[in-house]
Structures are given as structure tokens and as C-alpha cells.
Design a protein around this motif. Structure first.
Motif, PDB file in Angstrom:
ATOM      1  N   LEU A   6      34.599  76.264  41.524  1.00  0.00           N
ATOM      2  CA  LEU A   6      35.775  75.471  41.859  1.00  0.00           C
ATOM      3  C   LEU A   6      36.917  76.405  42.215  1.00  0.00           C
ATOM      4  O   LEU A   6      37.337  77.216  41.392  1.00  0.00           O
ATOM      5  CB  LEU A   6      36.173  74.566  40.691  1.00  0.00           C
ATOM      6  CG  LEU A   6      37.486  73.785  40.869  1.00  0.00           C
ATOM      7  CD1 LEU A   6      37.416  72.864  42.082  1.00  0.00           C
ATOM      8  CD2 LEU A   6      37.811  72.987  39.606  1.00  0.00           C
ATOM      9  N   VAL A  18      39.293  67.453  39.406  1.00  0.00           N
ATOM     10  CA  VAL A  18      37.929  67.928  39.617  1.00  0.00           C
ATOM     11  C   VAL A  18      37.360  68.549  38.341  1.00  0.00           C
ATOM     12  O   VAL A  18      36.212  68.276  37.961  1.00  0.00           O
ATOM     13  CB  VAL A  18      37.890  68.942  40.775  1.00  0.00           C
ATOM     14  CG1 VAL A  18      36.473  69.485  40.962  1.00  0.00           C
ATOM     15  CG2 VAL A  18      38.390  68.295  42.068  1.00  0.00           C
ATOM     16  N   TYR A  29      30.514  75.426  35.399  1.00  0.00           N
ATOM     17  CA  TYR A  29      31.068  75.864  36.678  1.00  0.00           C
ATOM     18  C   TYR A  29      31.914  77.121  36.495  1.00  0.00           C
ATOM     19  O   TYR A  29      32.363  77.438  35.396  1.00  0.00           O
ATOM     20  CB  TYR A  29      31.936  74.756  37.295  1.00  0.00           C
ATOM     21  CG  TYR A  29      33.161  74.404  36.483  1.00  0.00           C
ATOM     22  CD1 TYR A  29      34.412  74.941  36.784  1.00  0.00           C
ATOM     23  CD2 TYR A  29      33.071  73.533  35.397  1.00  0.00           C
ATOM     24  CE1 TYR A  29      35.524  74.620  36.036  1.00  0.00           C
ATOM     25  CE2 TYR A  29      34.179  73.207  34.637  1.00  0.00           C
ATOM     26  CZ  TYR A  29      35.413  73.755  34.965  1.00  0.00           C
ATOM     27  OH  TYR A  29      36.508  73.435  34.214  1.00  0.00           O
ATOM     28  N   LEU A  56      35.246  72.452  45.934  1.00  0.00           N
ATOM     29  CA  LEU A  56      34.064  72.582  45.090  1.00  0.00           C
ATOM     30  C   LEU A  56      32.959  73.191  45.939  1.00  0.00           C
ATOM     31  O   LEU A  56      32.711  72.738  47.061  1.00  0.00           O
ATOM     32  CB  LEU A  56      33.619  71.220  44.557  1.00  0.00           C
ATOM     33  CG  LEU A  56      32.423  71.247  43.588  1.00  0.00           C
ATOM     34  CD1 LEU A  56      32.872  71.695  42.211  1.00  0.00           C
ATOM     35  CD2 LEU A  56      31.744  69.882  43.514  1.00  0.00           C
ATOM     36  N   HIS A  58      29.007  73.870  45.769  1.00  0.00           N
ATOM     37  CA  HIS A  58      27.783  73.548  45.040  1.00  0.00           C
ATOM     38  C   HIS A  58      26.599  74.098  45.817  1.00  0.00           C
ATOM     39  O   HIS A  58      26.333  73.662  46.940  1.00  0.00           O
ATOM     40  CB  HIS A  58      27.658  72.039  44.856  1.00  0.00           C
ATOM     41  CG  HIS A  58      26.465  71.626  44.058  1.00  0.00           C
ATOM     42  ND1 HIS A  58      25.860  70.389  44.200  1.00  0.00           N
ATOM     43  CD2 HIS A  58      25.738  72.279  43.100  1.00  0.00           C
ATOM     44  CE1 HIS A  58      24.844  70.309  43.372  1.00  0.00           C
ATOM     45  NE2 HIS A  58      24.734  71.437  42.703  1.00  0.00           N
TER      46      HIS A  58
END
Length: 217
Positions: A6, A18, A29, A56, A58
Motif C-alpha cells: 500500500l 484502505v 501488507y 494498492l 496486489h
């Protein structure tokens, strides 16, 4: 290397949304603090359109805009639901999230601007509070009794308005005028204290920013 990263700021209400969702879902994270005066190559590469946080990442794929990211997290990871399961309730949650998003400028103007712009902001902000106070009558949260998507969207008014009031000494929210909104805010802070940045640190940050801005004029 974390599969979830993040890019954000510790004090940003948009980053906070978030982080909140990731913690509720139990997602591990890596938080990468950005310097908006010297944006990292990773941020510029990950969000070339707006060049803003939060982002973000991922499995190497970037997702931008906090409310879009919340929906992605809800769909991509196991854990408690953020959006309601019922289609009608989902629509209502999205409606109030959009309403609150559209009113963010009024909040900023009411507390951070001066003169005519601030007075107009105060009027718009108080009109927004009247709408929210009526909506939250006899209701613990925006959609029934479960904290969720719309409440996360409301963190700008749930936490930051109190910070702005304390830091600027401009008080617009009172229990006499807006009892239902204040009851919602109490539930919001009490239930989610572990997910929120420390209020005293936010107030100190806001006051320091305000003093620096005043000194530079």
C-alpha cells in the motif's frame, strides 16, 4: 517480499480507508510511506493518471482510488464483508459513499479556507450534516446495524472533522444540532479505535501544517 503493498500516507483519510479494509480482512501488507513533494518512481509508475495515493499493489498489479480499492479488497480477499450482500443494501451503501465523496470539498473549505470561501463551505457543510443527521435517525450505521462500506467512506467526517475543529477552533458539530450524527460518530470511533490513527497525532500534524502555512505568507 509482500504480495500486497500500500502506497500511502499515515495521516491520509484515503489511505486510512484502505488500511482499515485490509486489517478487517486480515490481509498482511507492506505499507510504503510516500513523500508527495518527492513522489517515488513506484507511485508515478503505479498511478500515472493522477499520481496520487493511495495505491494498492496486489501481486504486482496496481489499483487506484480509495473507494475502488475498497471494493477490490472486498472481492479479492476472504474475510468479513465490507459491502452488504443484499443488492439493494449494496446500492444504498454506494449511494452514501458517493454523497460523502462529493462533499469532501465543502469540509475542506469550512475548516481550511478563509473569507467568503470558508463561509460558503460552512453553509454547505452544515447542510450536509442536516442530511446525514436525518439519514442516521434510529440507525446505528448507514446500512442497518452493521459497520461497512459507506461508514468507511465517511471517515473524513467521522474522524477528521473533529481534528479540524480542535486544530482550527472552528466548531460546527454539536449534539444539540446534530444528535444522530454525533451518536453515529461515537459508535464509529468506539467500535473502530484500533483501526484509526491516533487523534492527538493528527491534531498535532494539522496544527503544524496550519502554522507553517501561515508563516509562509
Amino acid at each position: 517480499m509482500a504480495a500486497v503493498k500500500l502506497l500511502g500516507l499515515w495521516y491520509s483519510p484515503f489511505s486510512n480507508r484502505v488500511e482499515w479494509a485490509l486489517k478487517i480482512k486480515g490481509v498482511k501488507y507492506e505499507f510504503i510511506e510516500e513523500d508527495l513533494q518527492n513522489k517515488s518512481p513506484l507511485l508515478l509508475e503505479s498511478n500515472p493518471v493522477h499520481k496520487k495515493i493511495p495505491v494498492l499493489i496486489h501481486n504486482g498489479k496496481p489499483i487506484c482510488e480509495s473507494m475502488v480499492i475498497l471494493e477490490y479488497i472486498d472481492e479479492a480477499f476472504e474475510g468479513p464483508s465490507i459491502l452488504p450482500k443484499d443488492p439493494y443494501d449494496r446500492a444504498i451503501a454506494r449511494f452514501w459513499a458517493k454523497f460523502l465523496e462529493d462533499k469532501e470539498a465543502a469540509v475542506i473549505n469550512a475548516f481550511l479556507r478563509k473569507g467568503e470561501e470558508q463561509e460558503k463551505g460552512k453553509e454547505e457543510f452544515c447542510e450536509m450534516l442536516k442530511v446525514l443527521d436525518n439519514e442516521l435517525k434510529d440507525r446505528k450505521f448507514f446500512v442497518g446495524d452493521k459497520f461497512g462500506f459507506a461508514d468507511m467512506a465517511a471517515n473524513f467526517v467521522g474522524l477528521w472533522v473533529g481534528v479540524f475543529e480542535e486544530g482550527s477552533r472552528v466548531v460546527l458539530v454539536t449534539r444539540e444540532k446534530f444528535p444522530n450524527f454525533c451518536a453515529w460518530r461515537d459508535n464509529y470511533i468506539t467500535q473502530n479505535k484500533e483501526y484509526l490513527p491516533p487523534r492527538d497525532e493528527l491534531v498535532a500534524y494539522f496544527q503544524a501544517r496550519s502554522q507553517a502555512a501561515a508563516a509562509s505568507k
